[in-house]
Scaffold this active site. Sequence first.
Site, short mmCIF file in Angstrom:
data_model
loop_
_atom_site.label_atom_id
_atom_site.label_comp_id
_atom_site.label_asym_id
_atom_site.label_seq_id
_atom_site.Cartn_x
_atom_site.Cartn_y
_atom_site.Cartn_z
N GLU A 166 -4.34 2.94 -39.64
CA GLU A 166 -3.54 2.55 -40.63
C GLU A 166 -3.27 1.13 -40.70
O GLU A 166 -2.07 0.41 -40.65
CB GLU A 166 -2.17 3.31 -40.47
CG GLU A 166 -2.17 4.68 -40.78
CD GLU A 166 -0.80 5.47 -40.37
OE1 GLU A 166 -0.83 6.65 -40.63
OE2 GLU A 166 0.11 4.69 -40.24
N ASN A 217 -9.02 5.56 -39.19
CA ASN A 217 -8.01 6.44 -39.59
C ASN A 217 -6.92 5.91 -40.70
O ASN A 217 -6.40 4.93 -40.15
CB ASN A 217 -7.30 7.24 -38.64
CG ASN A 217 -6.88 8.56 -39.13
OD1 ASN A 217 -7.52 9.26 -39.67
ND2 ASN A 217 -5.39 8.76 -38.73
N HIS A 253 -2.00 13.63 -45.87
CA HIS A 253 -0.58 13.87 -46.08
C HIS A 253 -0.43 13.95 -47.54
O HIS A 253 0.09 12.96 -48.16
CB HIS A 253 0.34 12.86 -45.34
CG HIS A 253 0.09 13.04 -43.81
ND1 HIS A 253 0.35 14.07 -43.22
CD2 HIS A 253 -0.42 11.78 -42.95
CE1 HIS A 253 0.06 13.58 -41.64
NE2 HIS A 253 -0.62 12.60 -41.57
N GLU A 283 -5.41 15.05 -40.87
CA GLU A 283 -3.96 15.10 -40.64
C GLU A 283 -3.28 15.72 -41.61
O GLU A 283 -2.08 15.46 -42.13
CB GLU A 283 -2.98 13.85 -40.36
CG GLU A 283 -3.75 13.06 -39.22
CD GLU A 283 -2.85 11.55 -39.02
OE1 GLU A 283 -3.45 10.74 -38.23
OE2 GLU A 283 -1.73 11.60 -39.58
N ASP A 285 -1.54 18.08 -44.44
CA ASP A 285 -0.30 18.91 -44.68
C ASP A 285 -0.02 18.60 -46.24
O ASP A 285 -0.19 17.69 -46.80
CB ASP A 285 1.01 18.74 -43.51
CG ASP A 285 1.39 17.28 -43.43
OD1 ASP A 285 1.78 16.79 -42.40
OD2 ASP A 285 1.29 16.53 -44.56
O1 G3I Z 1 10.98 14.24 -28.95
C1 G3I Z 1 11.92 12.98 -29.03
C2 G3I Z 1 13.19 13.12 -28.89
O2 G3I Z 1 13.18 13.63 -27.29
C3 G3I Z 1 13.92 11.98 -28.76
O3 G3I Z 1 15.16 12.34 -28.87
C4 G3I Z 1 13.66 11.44 -30.28
C5 G3I Z 1 14.43 10.26 -30.55
O4 G3I Z 1 13.58 9.07 -30.58
O5 G3I Z 1 12.13 11.10 -30.61
C6 G3I Z 1 11.42 12.27 -30.41
O6 G3I Z 1 10.34 11.78 -30.49
C7 G3I Z 1 9.85 11.78 -31.89
C8 G3I Z 1 8.48 12.69 -32.14
O7 G3I Z 1 7.68 12.17 -33.31
C9 G3I Z 1 8.44 13.93 -31.75
O8 G3I Z 1 9.07 14.58 -32.45
C10 G3I Z 1 9.72 10.35 -32.26
O9 G3I Z 1 10.96 9.69 -32.42
C11 G3I Z 1 8.85 10.04 -33.52
O10 G3I Z 1 8.42 8.55 -33.54
C12 G3I Z 1 7.56 10.80 -33.70
O11 G3I Z 1 7.05 10.77 -34.79
C13 G3I Z 1 5.60 11.01 -34.70
C14 G3I Z 1 5.16 9.91 -35.79
O12 G3I Z 1 4.06 10.07 -36.13
C15 G3I Z 1 5.65 8.51 -35.37
O13 G3I Z 1 5.21 7.58 -36.43
C16 G3I Z 1 5.25 12.11 -35.16
O14 G3I Z 1 5.68 13.17 -34.11
C17 G3I Z 1 3.74 12.18 -35.65
O15 G3I Z 1 3.36 13.63 -36.03
C18 G3I Z 1 3.55 11.15 -36.48
O16 G3I Z 1 1.90 11.30 -36.51
C19 G3I Z 1 1.63 10.14 -37.59
C20 G3I Z 1 -0.01 9.82 -37.12
O17 G3I Z 1 0.13 9.58 -35.86
C21 G3I Z 1 -0.52 8.84 -37.78
N1 G3I Z 1 -0.64 9.29 -39.37
C22 G3I Z 1 0.72 9.62 -39.98
C23 G3I Z 1 1.52 10.76 -39.09
C24 G3I Z 1 2.75 11.14 -39.49
O18 G3I Z 1 3.44 10.12 -39.55
#
Ligand code: G3I
Length: 610
Positions: A166, A217, A253, A283, A285
Amino acid sequence: MENSTLRQNQWQLIAWMAVWLAGAPPLAGQTTLRAAAAARAIPIGAAASADEYGPPDLLKVTAYANLLSGEYSMLEPGNAMKWDVTEPSIGAFNFQPGDELVAFAQANGMRVRGHNLCWHTQLPAWLQPYANTATPAQMAALLQTHINTVVTHFQGQVFAWDVVNEAFADPSGEAAPGLRDSIWYDQPGIGQTGTGYIEQAFRWAHAADPAALLFYNDYGIEGPGPKFDAVLGMVQDFVSRGVPINGVGFEMHIMTNGYPSAAGLAQNMQQLAALGIQAHITEMDVRLPVDSSGDASAADLQTQAQVYQTIMTVCLQQPNCTAFQVWGVSYNDSWIPSFFPGYGAALPFDWNYQPTPAFGGLMSALQTTAPTLNANNVVSAASYQGGTVAPGEIVTIFGANYGPASLVTYQLDASGRFATSLAGVEVLFDGAPAPLVYALAGQVSAIVPFEVAGKQQTVIEYQYNPGNGAVVSNTAAVAVAGAVPAIFSLNQSGSGPGAILNSDNTVNSASNPVAAGGVIQIFGTGGGTLAGGATDGAVAPAAALLTTAPTATIGGVPAVVDYAGAAPDLVNGAIQVNLTIPQGLAPGPQPVVITIGSASSQKGITVAVK
Ligand code: G3I
């Protein structure tokens, strides 16, 4: 000749032909995405999590683990290989969650796609403050160390990496978007201009694992538009200057609002294909409006199913689309609800890990999309060169992406001939099924019927019947020539030491060379018709001469052709040419070339001379 020796001789023939096994274990019936995708020779994956952010460790959740390994042949860490997890403090690396996901994948015969090495977000807390005071040179060293350490750690375990994620800003209007401001680009950057930091990241990743496929990506590039054009421009530049990039990841997405159109996505993939660049759906969905329990309406789920079917269909129709992945295992671990309040139900499996209509959409695409036949992918099984075929030539057809998930080799029919149907696969030349040597999703070997002799061209069609009705490819017209001689190579590469026996029937090699005056037996195909005719698929009972006698040279010196014709005990189409080694050749590997009419065998095949 009793069957075992016969099979052994035919095995020898197949051993000379490269069968790039898709490595898919035989899977019962196409009831899972994994089985259906294996029959299309395409990896299908899901974003997966271990305990990268603490408990629960989803891989220890039985329903999650069973669905992930049962429905998918590939996984990608949704977060476990990102900076905030892998380098929580400078120079201190944490590979535990990533290793756990890799171990799970290996235990279940799955591939691992790595994500990601360089991104503007999801960075560890220490990094931004560091960047605030660091010099570009220090940032460059930091990025290089990170990429080198992470890629080296997972070398041989991760088959493809999202190197940079990105990097292009979201377009406003039709103007080509610039690069996104980031610590890697300009704040303070790593001392490179423009896409220089992206190029550098790819070079560092390649240096750390030259075998890994390297991807750029992004999202918002799935349809034609300024953002895709910006990415395409960068890829064109990289390819023209030899920057090690292999593919572009389309995040996908999306919603059910018609974006991207099937034609638009196909067009983008074709523009990459023209550069020799792969495309992955990385990715996917499809988020839907949901009620308070996170469920979508039945009507929306049906519309969503059509979207999944459409995107998978486009991927199967584009030969350079080589992987398909969804962003999450089930509704439970989807990122959508927390990032798009009021939306969800975006994946093929629901809260109970049960298939949704989207699953049906994917299965329908996997089971009904016609395999793609491309004339350029019809090549000699010995030289891999294509363009024309000859009567009786053993050819390999790549890319007909629907077939048995694991290799099926020839079977003899009731009359002892190579059968023209193998595990549901048929290859027709001008409507007539040809004898088959082996079949595998994405790669089949057939013997061109001798009946094409004298024709200008032959029209080829591929059919696969997984059991519930044949799915037929497009047709491909290929020119016919009298002969296109080619010699099998021992290493199945189409060049190097040839499939050659010395007069004592031992394999010719550097440690077992032949002396001047010795007679060698060369095995190949593409010799054309046999004097007195030949029966398609029959095993050659005895010697039979080629209609057109070849000439040959070894080391550039004319060699006496003692015999040129059918290879007894091998299937008609395989040829044997016996040559006498000329006098005066220098010891070592000498090039051998067979010429029939105006066609000569491929360059690069050698015989070891004493
Ligand atoms: O699990 C922790 C939790 O314990 C904690 O309390 C909470 C508060 O910070 O964070 C939680 O972690 C979160 C994690 O997802 C798990 O759910 C993170 O904050 C959160 O930032 C993270 O988000 C991820 C996101 O990227 C960040 O931008 C998503 O899981 C993940 O699926 C998403 O994936 C991205 C790809 O890497 C790139 N393309 C877009 C895609 C969707 O944004």
